[in-house]
Scaffold this motif. Sequence first.
Motif, short mmCIF file in Angstrom:
data_model
loop_
_atom_site.label_atom_id
_atom_site.label_comp_id
_atom_site.label_asym_id
_atom_site.label_seq_id
_atom_site.Cartn_x
_atom_site.Cartn_y
_atom_site.Cartn_z
N CYS A 67 0.74 -0.95 0.11
CA CYS A 67 -0.03 -0.08 -0.16
C CYS A 67 1.02 1.35 0.04
O CYS A 67 0.53 2.11 -0.73
CB CYS A 67 -1.04 0.08 0.98
SG CYS A 67 -2.24 -1.06 1.09
N ARG A 71 -0.19 1.57 -4.06
CA ARG A 71 -1.63 2.06 -4.17
C ARG A 71 -1.45 3.52 -3.58
O ARG A 71 -2.47 4.04 -4.28
CB ARG A 71 -2.22 1.21 -2.98
CG ARG A 71 -3.78 1.40 -3.02
CD ARG A 71 -4.64 0.72 -2.26
NE ARG A 71 -4.64 0.99 -0.84
CZ ARG A 71 -5.24 0.72 0.09
NH1 ARG A 71 -6.01 -0.43 -0.07
NH2 ARG A 71 -5.21 1.40 1.36
N ASN A 72 -1.09 3.87 -2.48
CA ASN A 72 -0.98 5.39 -2.17
C ASN A 72 -0.10 6.28 -3.17
O ASN A 72 -0.81 7.27 -3.56
CB ASN A 72 -0.39 5.51 -0.77
CG ASN A 72 -1.32 4.79 0.37
OD1 ASN A 72 -2.39 4.33 0.07
ND2 ASN A 72 -0.59 4.50 1.30
#
Length: 121
Positions: A67, A71-72
């Motif tokens: 993440c 993702r972030n």
Amino acid sequence: VSPNEVVKQVLSPGMALVIWVLSGFISLCGALSFSELGTLIKRSGGELQYIKAAYGDLPAFLFFWVCGVIRNSMGCAVISLTFSSYLCNMFMSSGHPEFVIAKKCTAAAAIVVIIIVMTKK
């Protein structure tokens, strides 16, 4: 990202509304799932605690590492590219030969400005 893109893809305002309603319903289901998890698992940490309770420490660690790296970062990139697209459209048409370069440079500048603002004390 924007409603006009959905309408361009489906070629029907009615179908675009159906897609937006279904997307809203899916988002509502996700929000209700998280609220139920929050009432069942009463530890602070959000997703980390939920994954740790369900699968253990290693999957929770790996999920959050992914993440943080992927993702972030992609979310930040999409938001900044959307912002720069709207901003660049105010000053030049999207058919301009330098539009893509201007959009990417504006997005990069927006990310740098956000980083500077967020790291100031």
